[in-house]
Each structure stands twice: as C-alpha cells, then as structure tokens.
Motif scaffolding. Structure first.
Motif, PDB file in Angstrom:
ATOM      1  N   LYS A 164       0.814  -1.219   0.000  1.00 34.87           N
ATOM      2  CA  LYS A 164       0.000   0.000   0.000  1.00 34.87           C
ATOM      3  C   LYS A 164       0.849   1.271   0.000  1.00 34.87           C
ATOM      4  O   LYS A 164       0.421   2.305  -0.493  1.00 34.87           O
ATOM      5  N   ASP A 165       2.058   1.211   0.563  1.00 35.86           N
ATOM      6  CA  ASP A 165       2.944   2.375   0.610  1.00 35.86           C
ATOM      7  C   ASP A 165       4.172   2.222  -0.284  1.00 35.86           C
ATOM      8  O   ASP A 165       5.009   3.121  -0.314  1.00 35.86           O
ATOM      9  N   ASP A 166       4.283   1.075  -0.968  1.00 36.04           N
ATOM     10  CA  ASP A 166       5.482   0.757  -1.739  1.00 36.04           C
ATOM     11  C   ASP A 166       6.709   0.925  -0.847  1.00 36.04           C
ATOM     12  O   ASP A 166       7.658   1.627  -1.181  1.00 36.04           O
ATOM     13  N   HIS A 167       6.645   0.278   0.330  1.00 37.69           N
ATOM     14  CA  HIS A 167       7.690   0.418   1.358  1.00 37.69           C
ATOM     15  C   HIS A 167       8.264  -0.930   1.736  1.00 37.69           C
ATOM     16  O   HIS A 167       7.575  -1.943   1.743  1.00 37.69           O
ATOM     17  N   TRP A 168       9.502  -0.878   2.145  1.00 35.59           N
ATOM     18  CA  TRP A 168      10.124  -1.982   2.857  1.00 35.59           C
ATOM     19  C   TRP A 168       9.836  -1.712   4.326  1.00 35.59           C
ATOM     20  O   TRP A 168      10.240  -0.685   4.870  1.00 35.59           O
ATOM     21  N   ALA A 169       9.094  -2.598   4.966  1.00 34.89           N
ATOM     22  CA  ALA A 169       8.723  -2.420   6.369  1.00 34.89           C
ATOM     23  C   ALA A 169       9.582  -3.323   7.249  1.00 34.89           C
ATOM     24  O   ALA A 169       9.697  -4.521   6.998  1.00 34.89           O
ATOM     25  N   LEU A 170      10.171  -2.733   8.254  1.00 36.73           N
ATOM     26  CA  LEU A 170      10.917  -3.456   9.277  1.00 36.73           C
ATOM     27  C   LEU A 170      10.085  -3.369  10.544  1.00 36.73           C
ATOM     28  O   LEU A 170       9.815  -2.264  11.036  1.00 36.73           O
ATOM     29  N   LEU A 171       9.636  -4.505  11.050  1.00 34.29           N
ATOM     30  CA  LEU A 171       8.707  -4.532  12.176  1.00 34.29           C
ATOM     31  C   LEU A 171       9.276  -5.377  13.308  1.00 34.29           C
ATOM     32  O   LEU A 171       9.480  -6.583  13.152  1.00 34.29           O
ATOM     33  N   GLY A 172       9.535  -4.716  14.433  1.00 29.65           N
ATOM     34  CA  GLY A 172       9.999  -5.418  15.619  1.00 29.65           C
ATOM     35  C   GLY A 172       8.846  -5.660  16.573  1.00 29.65           C
ATOM     36  O   GLY A 172       7.843  -4.938  16.563  1.00 29.65           O
ATOM     37  N   TYR A 173       8.984  -6.702  17.387  1.00 30.37           N
ATOM     38  CA  TYR A 173       7.989  -7.031  18.400  1.00 30.37           C
ATOM     39  C   TYR A 173       8.636  -6.914  19.771  1.00 30.37           C
ATOM     40  O   TYR A 173       9.690  -7.508  20.020  1.00 30.37           O
ATOM     41  N   VAL A 174       7.990  -6.161  20.650  1.00 29.22           N
ATOM     42  CA  VAL A 174       8.511  -5.889  21.983  1.00 29.22           C
ATOM     43  C   VAL A 174       7.459  -6.320  23.005  1.00 29.22           C
ATOM     44  O   VAL A 174       6.263  -6.087  22.801  1.00 29.22           O
ATOM     45  N   ILE A 175       7.912  -6.941  24.078  1.00 28.93           N
ATOM     46  CA  ILE A 175       7.035  -7.190  25.228  1.00 28.93           C
ATOM     47  C   ILE A 175       7.471  -6.214  26.311  1.00 28.93           C
ATOM     48  O   ILE A 175       8.658  -6.132  26.643  1.00 28.93           O
ATOM     49  N   ALA A 176       6.506  -5.437  26.826  1.00 32.33           N
ATOM     50  CA  ALA A 176       6.802  -4.418  27.842  1.00 32.33           C
ATOM     51  C   ALA A 176       5.917  -4.640  29.061  1.00 32.33           C
ATOM     52  O   ALA A 176       4.694  -4.661  28.954  1.00 32.33           O
ATOM     53  N   GLU A 177       6.542  -4.800  30.217  1.00 31.67           N
ATOM     54  CA  GLU A 177       5.812  -4.989  31.456  1.00 31.67           C
ATOM     55  C   GLU A 177       5.411  -3.633  32.042  1.00 31.67           C
ATOM     56  O   GLU A 177       6.264  -2.777  32.300  1.00 31.67           O
ATOM     57  N   LEU A 178       4.113  -3.443  32.229  1.00 29.43           N
ATOM     58  CA  LEU A 178       3.586  -2.188  32.750  1.00 29.43           C
ATOM     59  C   LEU A 178       3.756  -2.079  34.266  1.00 29.43           C
ATOM     60  O   LEU A 178       3.720  -3.087  34.980  1.00 29.43           O
ATOM     61  N   LYS A 179       3.903  -0.844  34.763  1.00 29.14           N
ATOM     62  CA  LYS A 179       4.007  -0.606  36.206  1.00 29.14           C
ATOM     63  C   LYS A 179       2.680  -0.844  36.917  1.00 29.14           C
ATOM     64  O   LYS A 179       2.644  -1.240  38.070  1.00 29.14           O
ATOM     65  N   LYS A 180       1.584  -0.545  36.231  1.00 28.47           N
ATOM     66  CA  LYS A 180       0.249  -0.809  36.772  1.00 28.47           C
ATOM     67  C   LYS A 180      -0.714  -0.947  35.608  1.00 28.47           C
ATOM     68  O   LYS A 180      -0.371  -0.646  34.466  1.00 28.47           O
ATOM     69  N   LEU A 181      -1.901  -1.399  35.895  1.00 30.19           N
ATOM     70  CA  LEU A 181      -2.896  -1.607  34.851  1.00 30.19           C
ATOM     71  C   LEU A 181      -3.499  -0.259  34.427  1.00 30.19           C
ATOM     72  O   LEU A 181      -3.986   0.488  35.275  1.00 30.19           O
ATOM     73  N   PRO A 182      -3.459   0.052  33.128  1.00 30.95           N
ATOM     74  CA  PRO A 182      -4.053   1.310  32.651  1.00 30.95           C
ATOM     75  C   PRO A 182      -5.570   1.320  32.805  1.00 30.95           C
ATOM     76  O   PRO A 182      -6.207   0.282  32.950  1.00 30.95           O
ATOM     77  N   LYS A 183      -6.116   2.512  32.743  1.00 30.98           N
ATOM     78  CA  LYS A 183      -7.566   2.710  32.795  1.00 30.98           C
ATOM     79  C   LYS A 183      -8.013   3.326  31.468  1.00 30.98           C
ATOM     80  O   LYS A 183      -7.232   3.975  30.785  1.00 30.98           O
TER      81      LYS A 183
END
Length: 148
Positions: free
Chosen positions: A88-107
């Motif tokens: 759709k963008d005629d792009h080379w996409a580099l996609l990383g996956y990160v797991i991030a532990e939150l300090k508390k549960l968001p609202k």
C-alpha cells in the motif's frame, strides 16, 4: 516516500503475566484498519508506532507506551523482528515485536486517542476483534513468548 522504508514496533504490554489490549478506533496517528467499519465500538490494539530517527530504544518504548496507555513500564525486551514489503505504501517495512511490562494496569481514557476498554488476557481467553491480529496469531505469539 514512495519506494522507501520504515521501522516500526508492535509493543505488547503485559501486567502480572497477562497481555493487555486497548479498545479504541485506531492506533494514535495511524490509519484505521479496514475492519473497523464492522466494529463501531472500536477494536483491540496493542501499542504501535514508528521509532524516531536516532531515538534510543529505551526512550522509544517508554515514550510510546506512556503516550498510548498513560502508564510507564518496568522493563521491556525485543522478542522478534520481521521484514516485508508493504504494497500500500510501496515500502520496505521493518517490524519489531517488543514485550513491555507495565508498572500498573491502565484505565480507559484519552491516551493518544480515546480508549474505551482495557483488558488483560492469556492464550486461554483471547478476545475477539483485534484490529491487526487474528485470534490465531495472538494465541501463537502468546504461547511462543510464554504469556499463558
């Protein structure tokens, strides 16, 4: 830029060993997925954004998670990376996956845009209506990275 490239990351927040997702209309500053027309109440998203030029990873992950959840993180790690052509963008996409532990549960609230629901889940109770992920792909990711 047509024919260019972009580097982006999908950040999967966790809290107390469970994945966290956010019901919203889209990821802030991104287009809405085509499937949102079938979900006027919104869909579930993780955190996602482009890294800025020369931005350190720690600053990037903290910035994106804070902007999109309103909460800081305890720690994070890159768990996967892929490269593909985005037609759709005629792009080379580099996609990383990160797991991030939150300090508390968001609202729910305004976190880049309106979040109407915050949920936690494991591979045993994956919700329906993820925007960019199939339920099968969410389950495979959670199992692979032991968020069960």
């Amino acid at each position: 830029v047509k024919g260019g490239a972009h580097v982006t990351f999908e950040i999967i927040p966790t809290y107390l060993g469970k994945a966290v997702a956010f019901r919203r209309q889209s990821i802030p500053d991104h287009e809405k997925p085509p499937t949102t027309k079938k979900h006027p109440e919104g869909m579930f998203f993780f955190c996602h954004n482009l890294i800025r030029y020369a931005e350190p990873m720690n600053k990037f992950v903290n910035r994106v998670v804070k902007e999109q959840t309103g909460i800081g993180i305890k720690n994070w790690k890159i768990v996967d990376f892929e490269s593909f052509y985005q037609e759709k963008d005629d792009h080379w996409a580099l996609l990383g996956y990160v797991i991030a532990e939150l300090k508390k549960l968001p609202k729910p609230g305004l976190h880049g845009n309106k979040v109407t629901e915050v949920i936690t889940f494991t591979s045993k109770n994956i919700p329906e209506s993820f925007a960019w992920w199939s339920k099968k792909d969410v389950g495979a990711f959670l199992k692979k990275h032991k968020i069960t």
